[in-house]
Design a protein around this motif. Structure first.
Motif, short mmCIF file in Angstrom:
data_model
loop_
_atom_site.label_atom_id
_atom_site.label_comp_id
_atom_site.label_asym_id
_atom_site.label_seq_id
_atom_site.Cartn_x
_atom_site.Cartn_y
_atom_site.Cartn_z
N ASN A 172 0.81 -1.20 0.00
CA ASN A 172 0.00 0.00 0.00
C ASN A 172 0.85 1.26 0.00
OD1 ASN A 172 -2.20 -1.60 -0.05
ND2 ASN A 172 -2.78 -1.33 2.07
N ASP A 173 2.02 1.19 0.64
CA ASP A 173 2.91 2.34 0.60
C ASP A 173 3.28 2.67 -0.84
OD1 ASP A 173 2.84 2.64 3.26
OD2 ASP A 173 4.88 1.98 3.68
N HIS A 174 3.58 1.64 -1.62
CA HIS A 174 3.92 1.87 -3.02
C HIS A 174 2.71 2.33 -3.81
CE1 HIS A 174 7.85 -0.74 -3.05
NE2 HIS A 174 7.78 0.09 -2.03
N ALA A 175 1.54 1.81 -3.47
CA ALA A 175 0.32 2.25 -4.15
C ALA A 175 0.07 3.72 -3.87
CB ALA A 175 -0.88 1.41 -3.67
N ALA A 176 0.29 4.13 -2.64
CA ALA A 176 0.11 5.54 -2.27
C ALA A 176 1.12 6.42 -3.02
CB ALA A 176 0.27 5.72 -0.76
N ILE A 177 2.34 5.91 -3.14
CA ILE A 177 3.37 6.67 -3.87
C ILE A 177 2.95 6.86 -5.32
CG2 ILE A 177 5.71 6.49 -4.83
CD1 ILE A 177 6.59 5.29 -2.17
N GLU B 139 0.09 7.08 -6.52
CA GLU B 139 -1.03 8.01 -6.64
C GLU B 139 -0.60 9.45 -6.40
OE1 GLU B 139 -4.18 7.50 -7.59
OE2 GLU B 139 -3.56 5.45 -8.05
N SER B 140 0.63 9.65 -5.94
CA SER B 140 1.08 10.99 -5.58
C SER B 140 1.40 11.82 -6.83
CB SER B 140 2.32 10.92 -4.69
OG SER B 140 3.43 10.43 -5.43
N ASP B 141 1.26 13.13 -6.69
CA ASP B 141 1.57 14.05 -7.79
C ASP B 141 3.05 13.99 -8.15
OD1 ASP B 141 -1.05 14.88 -7.90
OD2 ASP B 141 -0.76 16.59 -6.57
N LEU B 142 3.90 13.79 -7.14
CA LEU B 142 5.34 13.74 -7.38
C LEU B 142 5.70 12.56 -8.27
CD1 LEU B 142 8.14 14.87 -6.87
CD2 LEU B 142 8.23 13.56 -4.75
N LEU C 288 7.30 12.61 -12.15
CA LEU C 288 8.51 11.89 -12.57
C LEU C 288 8.23 11.08 -13.84
CD1 LEU C 288 9.88 10.68 -9.10
CD2 LEU C 288 10.94 12.36 -10.63
N LEU C 289 7.07 10.43 -13.89
CA LEU C 289 6.72 9.66 -15.10
C LEU C 289 6.58 10.59 -16.30
CD1 LEU C 289 4.12 6.97 -13.93
CD2 LEU C 289 6.61 6.90 -13.91
N GLU C 290 5.97 11.76 -16.10
CA GLU C 290 5.81 12.71 -17.20
C GLU C 290 7.16 13.15 -17.76
OE1 GLU C 290 3.52 15.92 -15.67
OE2 GLU C 290 1.66 14.76 -15.53
N HIS C 291 8.15 13.22 -16.89
CA HIS C 291 9.49 13.63 -17.33
C HIS C 291 10.28 12.47 -17.93
CE1 HIS C 291 9.66 17.80 -16.04
NE2 HIS C 291 9.02 17.46 -14.94
N GLY C 292 9.71 11.26 -17.89
CA GLY C 292 10.38 10.12 -18.51
C GLY C 292 11.18 9.25 -17.56
N ILE C 293 10.97 9.41 -16.26
CA ILE C 293 11.63 8.55 -15.28
C ILE C 293 10.83 7.27 -15.13
CG2 ILE C 293 12.43 8.35 -12.89
CD1 ILE C 293 13.93 10.44 -14.53
N LEU D 281 11.69 4.16 -6.15
CA LEU D 281 12.94 4.03 -5.40
C LEU D 281 13.40 5.39 -4.88
CD1 LEU D 281 15.46 2.37 -4.57
CD2 LEU D 281 16.37 2.85 -6.85
N TRP D 282 13.41 6.39 -5.76
CA TRP D 282 13.85 7.73 -5.36
C TRP D 282 12.97 8.30 -4.24
CZ3 TRP D 282 14.89 10.58 -10.65
CH2 TRP D 282 16.08 10.09 -11.20
N ILE D 283 11.66 8.17 -4.40
CA ILE D 283 10.74 8.74 -3.42
C ILE D 283 10.91 8.05 -2.07
CG2 ILE D 283 8.30 9.04 -2.82
CD1 ILE D 283 7.76 9.41 -5.84
#
Length: 433
Positions: free
Chosen positions: A238-243, A245-248, A252-257, A264-266
């Protein structure tokens, strides 16, 4: 029937990976962390990097200055062979290579690579399951983590299938002569590993043994979901699921990460990720980013570069903010005094206007007795007023001081609310005009 069904399903998993040689707990965890870091770019990049300080943090290792320990672990991964048993055209296909092709530590950065063939195999989740770092942290025994990794691949079919003891020992890295005797292998490797897996992980194992005559010749592990899985999931999944769903994470995905790298970074340093993304986006808006924003974000995040304010700039900003706060406080205090004076003036004027003629005469007599008749020569007792403007103003000022009320908080708040309403009405009226 049930056995046949399981056997058929196990054919999908014959491409299992086995490593030769015994890996320590740190070395095995290191292999998983390096793979997780590289996973999204396994097919597009041969060389991968990870700051040493982040690497230690992911391993849960406190002695981050012990570079020699990390060098030794990388050396062991480089000298450890990894084997694939695969099905090809109905026949077995066997492959062997080093677990890590290259490793380097320089300027606080760990650089490493896999062979192209291994990278292609590792990228396929049906062949190799990367281990969740959250689960990995819970293990304290190398054999337990090794067994967990291998059993996890067979979770959906419920059994590893029969493993000859020689193959099982190779998979576990239990090559010492000590384990030639099954009872020692069972007491020191199998039982402790099963116990730890059942205690800390999301699966539960039961070991079963096959005999040839009086000797145990093979072992298999029956796999079910752990009764404590519901307790582990909120921490691990769930921690990963919450991550995600986060705007951050979405930024990162929008920037191509890649997804795994973003998570991992978060998990590592959310504050720095947020700071880096904001910094790069601000630069991009000014058209000051050459190349991709993904590359720039990764370079900044994985380096020691200061992307926010320097300590000097931060101190200066705090001083400037302090000045602004003080100015704002003084302005608010000034507004408060002006409002209170207005409140008192209105209420005092109303009190004076409400005085009867007799009450005015009493107050006028008190005023004349206090200041003297020389400055109150134009007083008219019949009207209780002063004919000359200067004397009238001086009297009213004196009377205001005498009749000024104490500020009642409740009345004052009601008055402020009414005044704000009157101001808004005035604004609306002006706008309409």
């Amino acid at each position: 029937m049930a056995v046949a069904a399981i056997t058929e399903q196990l054919k999908k998993h014959v491409a299992a990976i086995h490593t030769s040689g015994e890996l320590s707990l740190l070395e095995r965890k290191l292999a998983n962390v390096l793979l997780l870091n590289a996973y999204d770019e396994l097919l597009t990049k041969r060389t991968h990097t990870l700051p040493v300080r982040h690497l230690w943090a992911m391993l849960g290792w406190d002695d981050s200055n012990n570079t020699e320990y990390l060098q030794e672990a990388l050396r062991k991964l480089n000298s450890t062979s990894i084997e694939f048993n695969m099905m090809k055209d109905g026949k077995h296909s066997w492959h062997v290579m080093s677990l890590l092709a290259y490793g380097n530590i320089e300027h606080g950065i760990c650089t490493y690579s896999y062979t192209e063939y291994l990278a292609e195999r590792l990228y396929k989740p049906e062949i190799y399951a990367t281990i969740n770092i959250g689960v990995q942290h819970l293990f304290t025994g190398s054999y337990a983590l090794t067994l967990y990794e291998n059993c996890l691949r067979y979770k959906t079919v419920g059994s590893t299938g029969w493993l000859e003891l020689e193959l099982f020992r190779r998979i576990m890295g239990a090559d010492a002569e000590l384990y030639d005797e099954f009872y020692r292998l069972n007491e020191r490797v199998i039982k402790p590993s099963v116990k730890e897996i059942n205690r800390v992980s999301d699966i539960q194992l039961v070991a079963e043994f096959k005999k040839q005559g009086r000797k145990v010749s093979a072992v298999r592990f029956m796999i079910t979901e752990s009764p404590q899985q519901a307790l582990l999931k909120p921490v691990i999944e769930n921690d990963h699921a919450a991550i995600q769903e986060s705007d951050l994470f979405k930024k990162l995905l929008e920037h191509g990460i890649g997804k795994r790298l973003a998570i991992l970074w978060i998990l590592q340093d959310e504050a720095r990720v947020r700071e880096v993304v904001s910094y790069v986006e601000a630069k991009a808006h000014k058209k000051q980013v050459k190349g991709s924003t993904a590359g720039y974000i990764r370079t900044l995040y994985e380096s020691e570069a200061v992307v926010g304010k320097t300590p000097f700039e931060e101190k200066k900003a705090q001083e400037e903010q302090g000045k602004k706060d003080e100015e704002q406080r003084k302005a608010q205090e000034k507004r408060r005094l002006v409002r209170e004076a207005e409140f008192l003036r209105e209420h005092t004027t109303a009190a004076i206007n409400a005085l009867s003629i007799e009450e005015k005469r009493v107050w006028a007599s008190s005023y004349i007795a206090e200041v003297g008749s020389a400055t109150t020569q134009t007083y008219n007792a019949e009207t209780a007023n002063f004919r000359v403007g200067l004397e009238r103003v001086q009297f009213l000022a004196w009377l205001h001081k005498r009749l000024a009320p104490q500020i009642n908080p409740t009345e004052y708040k009601a008055w402020l609310k009414r005044k704000e309403g009157d101001r808004e009405s005035t604004k609306d009226g002006s706008a309409k005009l």
